[in-house]
Design a protein around this motif. Structure first.
Motif, mmCIF file in Angstrom:
data_model
loop_
_atom_site.group_PDB
_atom_site.id
_atom_site.type_symbol
_atom_site.label_atom_id
_atom_site.label_comp_id
_atom_site.label_asym_id
_atom_site.label_seq_id
_atom_site.Cartn_x
_atom_site.Cartn_y
_atom_site.Cartn_z
ATOM 1 N N ASN A 36 0.819 -1.202 0.000
ATOM 2 C CA ASN A 36 0.000 0.000 0.000
ATOM 3 C C ASN A 36 0.865 1.268 0.000
ATOM 4 N N ARG A 37 0.715 2.115 -1.022
ATOM 5 C CA ARG A 37 1.536 3.324 -1.171
ATOM 6 C C ARG A 37 1.301 4.349 -0.065
ATOM 7 N N SER A 38 0.132 4.335 0.554
ATOM 8 C CA SER A 38 -0.169 5.301 1.615
ATOM 9 C C SER A 38 0.207 4.794 2.999
ATOM 10 N N ASN A 39 0.487 3.507 3.105
ATOM 11 C CA ASN A 39 0.888 2.864 4.364
ATOM 12 C C ASN A 39 1.962 1.821 4.026
ATOM 13 N N LYS A 46 3.876 7.337 3.595
ATOM 14 C CA LYS A 46 3.444 7.490 2.212
ATOM 15 C C LYS A 46 4.638 7.529 1.263
#
Length: 117
Positions: A36-39, A46
């Motif tokens: 996951n790019r945000s987590n 990020k």
């Protein structure tokens, strides 16, 4: 029993809602922190706009020799990642000795040098 619904993998977002194996509770939602790019790697970390999350690390798929073009796509010996493509720097006429180092005309790339003879 008191739990934090934002971070508890067994009570993510609400009591009794468990995150599946391989997912982490971040702000009440289950995420795969390996992708996951945000987590990426941990909650709230990020990746930059041009990066992807591969195995919990933010990387550039255009230049990373361990993730060239896609996660886990490794460059081999004498190879590098140029714009997301694996190239051999010793023989590639368009990337001779380095990315985007083009040999002129009929010159060939030998040992990373154009028209070596």
């Amino acid at each position: 029993m008191c739990v934090n619904l934002n971070t508890d993998n067994l009570n993510c977002g609400e009591c009794g809602h468990q995150c599946k194996l391989g997912k982490q509770c971040c702000k009440g939602h289950c995420f795969n922190i390996q992708k996951n790019r945000s987590n990426c790697g941990m909650c709230g970390y990020k990746c930059l706009n041009n990066e992807h999350c591969c195995n919990g690390k933010c990387v550039s798929l255009k230049t990373d020799i361990l993730n060239c073009g896609s996660c886990g796509n490794n460059c081999g010996l004498n190879e590098t990642c140029c714009n997301g493509k694996i190239v051999n720097l010793l023989t590639n006429k368009k990337h001779c000795g380095g990315c985007h180092n083009k040999c002129r005309g009929n010159d060939v790339c030998v040992l990373g040098m154009c028209d070596y003879a």
